[in-house]
Design a protein around this motif. Structure first.
Motif, PDB file in Angstrom:
ATOM      1  N   ILE A 306       0.895  -1.150   0.178  1.00 55.17           N
ATOM      2  CA  ILE A 306       0.048   0.008   0.075  1.00 55.17           C
ATOM      3  C   ILE A 306       0.913   1.241   0.021  1.00 55.17           C
ATOM      4  N   LEU A 307       2.259   0.995   0.523  1.00 56.18           N
ATOM      5  CA  LEU A 307       2.926   2.442   0.476  1.00 56.18           C
ATOM      6  C   LEU A 307       3.419   2.768  -1.203  1.00 56.18           C
ATOM      7  N   ASP A 308       3.473   1.566  -1.755  1.00 57.26           N
ATOM      8  CA  ASP A 308       3.724   1.826  -3.171  1.00 57.26           C
ATOM      9  C   ASP A 308       2.627   2.416  -4.051  1.00 57.26           C
ATOM     10  N   PHE A 309       1.361   1.989  -3.575  1.00 60.16           N
ATOM     11  CA  PHE A 309       0.123   2.575  -4.003  1.00 60.16           C
ATOM     12  C   PHE A 309       0.189   4.219  -3.697  1.00 60.16           C
ATOM     13  N   TYR A 310       0.582   4.573  -2.348  1.00 55.74           N
ATOM     14  CA  TYR A 310       0.645   5.742  -1.857  1.00 55.74           C
ATOM     15  C   TYR A 310       1.437   6.630  -2.568  1.00 55.74           C
ATOM     16  N   ASP A 318      -1.240  12.874   4.755  1.00 56.26           N
ATOM     17  CA  ASP A 318      -2.428  13.092   5.454  1.00 56.26           C
ATOM     18  C   ASP A 318      -3.749  12.465   4.892  1.00 56.26           C
ATOM     19  N   GLU A 319      -3.750  12.787   3.681  1.00 51.36           N
ATOM     20  CA  GLU A 319      -4.739  11.964   2.652  1.00 51.36           C
ATOM     21  C   GLU A 319      -4.690  10.304   2.944  1.00 51.36           C
ATOM     22  N   PHE A 320      -3.614  10.077   2.737  1.00 52.71           N
ATOM     23  CA  PHE A 320      -3.199   8.456   2.795  1.00 52.71           C
ATOM     24  C   PHE A 320      -3.676   7.927   3.919  1.00 52.71           C
ATOM     25  N   SER A 321      -3.206   8.708   5.220  1.00 47.88           N
ATOM     26  CA  SER A 321      -3.506   8.181   6.443  1.00 47.88           C
ATOM     27  C   SER A 321      -4.987   7.868   6.893  1.00 47.88           C
ATOM     28  N   GLN A 322      -5.851   8.654   6.160  1.00 46.83           N
ATOM     29  CA  GLN A 322      -7.399   8.582   6.277  1.00 46.83           C
ATOM     30  C   GLN A 322      -7.880   7.139   5.494  1.00 46.83           C
ATOM     31  N   ILE A 323      -7.235   6.530   4.792  1.00 47.96           N
ATOM     32  CA  ILE A 323      -7.610   5.454   4.162  1.00 47.96           C
ATOM     33  C   ILE A 323      -6.725   4.096   4.239  1.00 47.96           C
ATOM     34  N   ALA A 324      -5.467   4.471   4.676  1.00 45.89           N
ATOM     35  CA  ALA A 324      -4.359   3.446   4.710  1.00 45.89           C
ATOM     36  C   ALA A 324      -4.900   2.045   5.305  1.00 45.89           C
ATOM     37  N   ASP A 325      -5.537   2.145   6.510  1.00 50.57           N
ATOM     38  CA  ASP A 325      -6.118   1.186   7.333  1.00 50.57           C
ATOM     39  C   ASP A 325      -7.037   0.278   6.501  1.00 50.57           C
TER      40      ASP A 325
END
Length: 468
Positions: A306-310, A318-325
Motif C-alpha cells: 500500500i505504500l507503493d500505491f501511496y 495526511d490523505e493517505f493516512s485516512q484510508i491506509a487502514d
C-alpha cells in the motif's frame, strides 16, 4: 564372746553396704542413660517437629505464591482488556507503576520486561510480541540481521519450519538430526515456542540468551564476573544478551480494518469499484477520480504494497493516512509476523529489508516525538525515502494483538516465589492465554534484598525505594 561376735558382724555389714552402693550406682547409671536417651529422643522429636513446621510453612508459602500467580494473570488480562476497550495498545498506555510491586494479600507480584535501553535498571510492564521478528515468517536475510544470529542457525531455522526436505545452504534437514545422540526428525512445520529453537542445528543457550542467564534484562553480579561463576561472560561491564528479546512465534493479525471489515485488495481488479467508492466517500469525487487515474489502479497497475500505491497515487501523507487502514495487497485472511513499527526496538527495525542504523534511529526518534499521529503506517513516509519505505511496506503494521508478561510472585514471608511467562492473544471477545510456562528454574530475577526484607518482616516498599 561379745568381741568375737562383734568382729564377725562388721565384715557382713560392710559387704551389705558395699552391695547396696553398687546397686545404687548401677541404678544411677541406668537412670542417667535413660534420661540421656529420653533427652535425645526429645531433641530428635523437637527437631523433626521443627523441620515439619518449616516444611509446612514452605508448602503454604509455595501455595500462596501459586495463588498470587493466578491473581497476577487475571490482573494482566484485565489491564489488556481495559486498554483494548479504549482502543489503546497496552504496552503504550501502561506505566511501570501498574506492574511493579503489586500487593496481593500478604504477597507481591511484578511483571518484568527487559529494559533494552539500559542493563542497569529494571523495567516493568507488558511486552509487545508484534514488536519482534517472527521466527516463522521472517526471511533468511531478516533472521541473519538479528543480534548474535549466525548464518548457520538462520538457514537451519528456515529448514526447520518449511514443509519441504530441501536443505538450505548451511541448514539441515532430517538427515542431520537423525544422526544426533538422541536422533529426531526435522519438524518441517512452524515453531510453537521460541525455546524450540534450541532443537535446531547451530542453536545454543549462549546464542539465544547470551549472558542474561536469568532472563531479567539486568546485569547481575554473576553475569559480570568472568569465569568465576555461571554463565561465562566477558566481564566487560555490559550485558551482552542474545536475541531472545527480539524474536517471537506469536505475532499475527486478521487482514481487516479497525472496524473489523475486510480490507480492499488494491491488486484485485474486482475491487476497483469498491476502492473508488471509498475514495469518493473520503474525498470529493473529483479528487477520487484524480487519485484513481494517477495511481493507475483502474488500468490494472501492480503494487508491491500500500505504500507503493501511496507514492504512485501522489496523495499527501495526511490523505493517505485516512484510508491506509482499509487497504491491502494481500489476499490472505491472516497476516503473520507483521512488525509493529510503532513499538519495535531499533534492533528489530534494523532487520527490516534495506534499513540502516541511521534509518532505524530516525524512525525511533520520530515516533517518540509524534506519539499522537501514528495511526497508520503512512508516517514512515515522512522519515524514509520512497525506495526504503516501499521496501519495508509489506512487513510493517501499527497494530498489536499478542502481548507477553513475565510474572514474578513472592509470598508474604519471602519463603517461596514463582515465575511464569504468559502470552495473551487479544484477537477475540476477550484476551486468551496462548502460552503459560514456568520460569522459576531460571532463579530469582530481582534484587535479593527484596526477599531478605520480607524474611525479616521489613516493609518492602522502603527497601525497594532505597535501591532505585
Amino acid at each position: 564372746m561379745r568381741r568375737r561376735m562383734t568382729g564377725q558382724s562388721e565384715p557382713r555389714s560392710w559387704t551389705c553396704r558395699a552391695r547396696r552402693r553398687r546397686v545404687a550406682g548401677t541404678v544411677l547409671i541406668v537412670t542417667i542413660w535413660v534420661v540421656l536417651v529420653l533427652a535425645g529422643l526429645a531433641l530428635v522429636f523437637a527437631r523433626s517437629m521443627r523441620v515439619a513446621a518449616v516444611v509446612a510453612a514452605n508448602q503454604v508459602a509455595a501455595l500462596q505464591a501459586e495463588c498470587i500467580a493466578e491473581g497476577a494473570l487475571q490482573y494482566v488480562v484485565a489491564k489488556i482488556a481495559e486498554a483494548t476497550d479504549e482502543d489503546e495498545v497496552p504496552t503504550g498506555s501502561d506505566t511501570s507503576e501498574d506492574y511493579e510491586e503489586r500487593e496481593v494479600g500478604d504477597g507481591y507480584f511484578w511483571v518484568l520486561r527487559s529494559n533494552l535501553e539500559s542493563d542497569r535498571e529494571f523495567d516493568y510492564g507488558l511486552t509487545d510480541e508484534a514488536g519482534k521478528i517472527n521466527l516463522n515468517s521472517a526471511s533468511l536475510e531478516m533472521l541473519q540481521k538479528l543480534p548474535g544470529m549466525t548464518a548457520e542457525l538462520a538457514a537451519s531455522i528456515i529448514d526447520w519450519r518449511d514443509s519441504d526436505s530441501d536443505v538450505t545452504t548451511g541448514g539441515a534437514e532430517s538427515e542431520y538430526y537423525l544422526l544426533q545422540a538422541d536422533g529426531y526428525q526435522c519438524k518441517n512445520a512452524p515453531l510453537e515456542t521460541v525455546d524450540e529453537i534450541l532443537l535446531i542445528k547451530g542453536a545454543s543457550e549462549e546464542l539465544l540468551y547470551g549472558e542474561d542467564a536469568n532472563l531479567n534484562g539486568y546485569l547481575d553480579d554473576h553475569e559480570n564476573d568472568g569465569d568465576e561463576s555461571e554463565p561465562d561472560d566477558n566481564h566487560n561491564g555490559r550485558l551482552d544478551a542474545g536475541f531472545y528479546d527480539y524474536v517471537t512465534v506469536y505475532s499475527e493479525e486478521s487482514n481487516v480494518d479497525s472496524d473489523g471489515a475486510s480490507r480492499i485488495n488494491i491488486t484485485d481488479t474486482a475491487s476497483v469499484s469498491t476502492l473508488q467508492t471509498l475514495l469518493e466517500d473520503t474525498f470529493k469525487q473529483e479528487r477520487a477520480l484524480e487519485i484513481m487515474m494517477t495511481s493507475g489502479v483502474s488500468s490494472n497497475a501492480n503494487f508491491a504494497n500500500i505504500l507503493d500505491f501511496y507514492y504512485k497515487s501522489r496523495m499527501s501523507a495526511d490523505e493517505f493516512s485516512q484510508i491506509a487502514d482499509k487497504l491491502t495487497t494481500s489476499s490472505e485472511t491472516t497476516l503473520s509476523g507483521m512488525v509493529n513499527v510503532n513499538t519495535a526496538p531499533k534492533e528489530v527495525l534494523l532487520c527490516l529489508p534495506g534499513l540502516e542504523e541511521s534509518d532505524a534511529k530516525a524512525l525511533v526518534a520520530y515516533r517518540e516525538s509524534n506519539s499522537g499521529s501514528l495511526d497508520s503506517i503512512a508516517w514512515v513516509t515522512k522519515v524514509l525515502d520512497q525506495e526504503k519505505a516501499v521496501e519495508i511496506g509489506s512487513y510493517i503494521t501499527v497494530r498489536s494483538y499478542q502481548f507477553s508478561a513475565d510474572i514474578i510472585c513472592l509470598s508474604g514471608n519471602g519463603r517461596a516465589y514463582r515465575r511464569y511467562r504468559a502470552v495473551l492473544d487479544t484477537q477475540g471477545s476477550s484476551p486468551r492465554v496462548a502460552y503459560w510456562k514456568s520460569l522459576t528454574h531460571f532463579g530469582w530475577p530481582l534484587q535479593p534484598e527484596v526477599v531478605e526484607a520480607l524474611k525479616k518482616g521489613q516493609p518492602l516498599d522502603t527497601v525497594v525505594l532505597s535501591m532505585h
